[in-house]
Design a protein around this motif. Structure first.
Motif, PDB file in Angstrom:
ATOM      1  N   PRO A   1       0.829  -1.227   0.000  1.00 15.82           N
ATOM      2  CA  PRO A   1       0.000   0.000   0.000  1.00 15.82           C
ATOM      3  C   PRO A   1       0.849   1.256   0.000  1.00 15.82           C
ATOM      4  O   PRO A   1       0.495   2.250  -0.615  1.00 15.82           O
ATOM      5  CB  PRO A   1      -0.809  -0.126   1.286  1.00 15.82           C
ATOM      6  N   THR A   2       2.005   1.211   0.710  1.00 18.27           N
ATOM      7  CA  THR A   2       2.842   2.414   0.765  1.00 18.27           C
ATOM      8  C   THR A   2       3.404   2.741  -0.606  1.00 18.27           C
ATOM      9  O   THR A   2       3.437   3.907  -1.030  1.00 18.27           O
ATOM     10  CB  THR A   2       3.983   2.217   1.761  1.00 18.27           C
ATOM     11  N   LEU A   3       3.840   1.713  -1.351  1.00 18.31           N
ATOM     12  CA  LEU A   3       4.386   1.949  -2.682  1.00 18.31           C
ATOM     13  C   LEU A   3       3.308   2.426  -3.678  1.00 18.31           C
ATOM     14  O   LEU A   3       3.560   3.267  -4.535  1.00 18.31           O
ATOM     15  CB  LEU A   3       5.060   0.679  -3.213  1.00 18.31           C
ATOM     16  N   LYS A   4       2.072   1.864  -3.564  1.00 20.01           N
ATOM     17  CA  LYS A   4       1.004   2.248  -4.506  1.00 20.01           C
ATOM     18  C   LYS A   4       0.549   3.688  -4.290  1.00 20.01           C
ATOM     19  O   LYS A   4       0.188   4.385  -5.233  1.00 20.01           O
ATOM     20  CB  LYS A   4      -0.184   1.296  -4.358  1.00 20.01           C
ATOM     21  N   SER A   5       0.601   4.148  -3.007  1.00 19.63           N
ATOM     22  CA  SER A   5       0.144   5.518  -2.726  1.00 19.63           C
ATOM     23  C   SER A   5       1.285   6.511  -2.689  1.00 19.63           C
ATOM     24  O   SER A   5       1.106   7.648  -2.243  1.00 19.63           O
ATOM     25  CB  SER A   5      -0.596   5.548  -1.378  1.00 19.63           C
ATOM     26  N   TYR A   6       2.453   6.089  -3.124  1.00 23.99           N
ATOM     27  CA  TYR A   6       3.622   6.949  -3.071  1.00 23.99           C
ATOM     28  C   TYR A   6       3.427   8.137  -4.011  1.00 23.99           C
ATOM     29  O   TYR A   6       2.948   7.989  -5.133  1.00 23.99           O
ATOM     30  CB  TYR A   6       4.875   6.154  -3.455  1.00 23.99           C
TER      31      TYR A   6
END
Length: 553
Positions: free
Chosen positions: A540-545
């Motif tokens: 999730p952190t990478l997708k919402s980066y």
């Protein structure tokens, strides 16, 4: 008449009607009148002169002086005051126009009144029939209709249609016979030479004038019906009730109540031929010749037709009337000369005179409209010039009032110009500096554009890679993360990838002793990577980066 003067006038009047009206030449008529005047003086001790008796005041008798009197109550009396006759005729004409669908517009000059008096005398005479001879347009039909109305007679005239022939003509004759014989109402049968489709019409009229009947007009069944309708009347007057006697009574009623008025034109050979072939046209008719209108008639007609035309001066109307009379009479004189020299007849009719007046009125209206239009344009131009002159005067006044202000403004403008010219050297210097700055700025802009183009080129290469990486995130599963986390010594590619993730997330590496250099420390990126993998929030952190705001370091 007990008095010699009225009896003498009546004798002279009847001689004029019986003999003089048949004459066709003006000189012959005047010669007959002079003979008559001599006989009046010799036989009746008539003391009036010729002009007073036959020129200034024509001898007239009539039964129409008292309006509203009918039948036997009418009195055939002398007309002593001819000046009242035009007004009386106008009254009759007004009543006629009110009762008839076809109105007439007539001018009653003395010659027309004389013709009306002759027609009234003929219509009231037993078995009176008339033949009116004159050029077309002389008023024969109009005066006949008015005379029949004054005598309270019905007026009948055939109407020509396509295919109108003997059969249709005889059907109209039957209608007339039924009105005159069965209904026993006086009727004036108006017939013109222009309605003669074939000579059979004239032959039937000749029979009516001669015997009061047309051979084989009614078939047996219609004849029996007529006899039945007339039987009661025949018995009331003491006639035998046989078929022949009753039918003779019917024919006698037709002769008594039917008055034929034939309107003929003397032009051509047809009139002479018909008079020779059908002698009853002459023997059984009272002839009335409609000759050229006299000067007073021309004047009355012109004054009547021009009364609705407006003239600036009263005498102008009189001059126009004189002009119309002169032109008409000149045309008649020239036609007589043309006949004498060329042996060819040119007829100048009253209709020509009326057309002359109407043409003058039409042209006068057209020219007046043209003049009024030109006057309107001229006045419009004058108004425009007056407005322009007024505007120019106003502007001159305003300019005079503004002159001091203009002088002051000119002075201030000159001062301002001097100030500007004084500052021009400094302006030129600033302009040179500005041009140098502009050149430097242009160079910097070109360099920036070059960098921008390189960045856009690199960005164009990086965007597909970024999109592929985002798609690759969707392929990573939890088992893959657990597998990487359990690795004791992961491959160099895995370590490099996790190190890049840590840098992007701004996470710092751990410090551990360097095995190659005792006492020194080195960066350990795998420890923080394992902890990040253990949190379970890597994907999730990478997708919402925030890809658009990656730190520059």
């Amino acid at each position: 008449c007990p008095a010699p003067r009225p009896s003498a006038r009546l004798w002279a009047h009847e001689n004029q009607r019986v003999f003089q009206d048949r004459l066709i030449d003006t000189e012959d008529k005047e010669k007959f009148a002079r003979w008559l005047h001599e006989l009046l003086k010799r036989k009746f001790q008539f003391d009036c002169d010729f002009d007073e008796t036959f020129v200034k005041m024509p001898i007239l008798f009539g039964d129409y002086l008292k309006m509203g009197v009918t039948g036997e109550d009418r009195v055939y009396e002398p007309i002593n005051d001819n000046s009242k006759l035009p007004k009386l005729m106008d009254t009759y004409l007004e009543e006629y126009n009110l009762s008839s669908p076809k109105t007439m517009q007539l001018v009653f000059f003395m010659d027309a009144i004389e013709h009306i008096s002759r027609l009234a005398r003929i219509l009231r005479s037993p078995r009176g029939n008339a033949m009116l001879v004159g050029l077309g347009g002389s008023g024969k039909q109009s005066l006949t209709r008015l005379s029949a109305f004054m005598a309270e007679y019905k007026s009948f005239q055939i109407e020509l249609t396509r295919g109108y022939a003997n059969a249709e003509f005889r059907e109209d004759l039957k209608k007339i016979f039924m009105i005159a014989g069965v209904e026993r109402q006086p009727v004036a049968f108006l017939f013109t030479d222009s309605q003669i489709v074939n000579e059979g019409f004239v032959e039937d009229i000749n029979s009516i004038l001669n015997a009061g009947d047309v051979p084989n007009l009614f078939p047996p069944d219609e004849k029996d019906r007529i006899i039945g309708d007339c039987r009661e009347y025949a018995a009331s007057i003491g006639k035998p009730l046989t078929k022949d006697a009753v039918y003779s009574t019917f024919i006698a009623c037709v002769q008594q109540n039917l008055h034929c008025v034939l309107c003929m034109s003397p032009v051509g050979e047809a009139f002479r031929r018909r008079c020779r072939m059908f002698p009853s046209l002459i023997n059984c008719c009272t002839i009335d010749w409609f000759t050229v209108w006299p000067s007073d008639a021309l004047q009355s007609v012109a004054e009547s037709f021009l009364q609705d035309v407006e003239f600036a001066k009263v005498e102008t109307r009189g001059k126009c009337v004189e002009m119309c009379i002169s032109m008409h009479q000149d045309a008649i004189a020239i036609s007589e000369k043309f006949l004498a020299s060329e042996r060819r007849q040119n007829y100048v009719t009253p209709t020509s005179y009326l057309e002359l007046i109407n043409t003058y009125k039409t042209l006068l209206k057209v020219k007046r409209d043209e003049v009024n239009l030109l006057q309107k344009r001229y006045r419009g131009g004058l108004d425009a010039l007056a407005l322009a002159e007024s505007s120019v005067g106003t502007m001159k006044t305003e300019l005079i009032e503004l002159q001091p202000g203009l002088v002051q403004a000119q002075k201030e403008t000159q001062e301002l110009t001097d100030q500007v010219e004084a500052k021009m050297p400094d302006v030129e210097a600033q302009k040179a500096i500005a041009q140098k700055d502009e050149a430097a700025t242009a160079a910097q802009a070109a360099e920036v554009k070059k960098v921008k183009d390189e960045c856009e080129s690199d960005l164009a290469e990086a965007i597909p890679i970024l999109n592929d990486a985002l798609k690759a995130l969707d392929t990573i599963k939890k088992q893959d993360i657990d597998l990487v986390k359990a690795m004791g010594k992961p491959p160099a590619g895995v370590q490099l990838a996790m190190r890049a993730v840590l840098v992007m997330l701004e996470m710092k590496p751990d410090k551990k002793p360097d095995p190659d250099k005792p006492g020194a420390k080195i960066d350990d990126w795998w420890g923080p990577a394992v902890r990040l993998l253990g949190t379970g929030t890597l994907l999730p952190t990478l997708k919402s980066y925030d890809k658009d705001n990656i730190p520059a370091k």
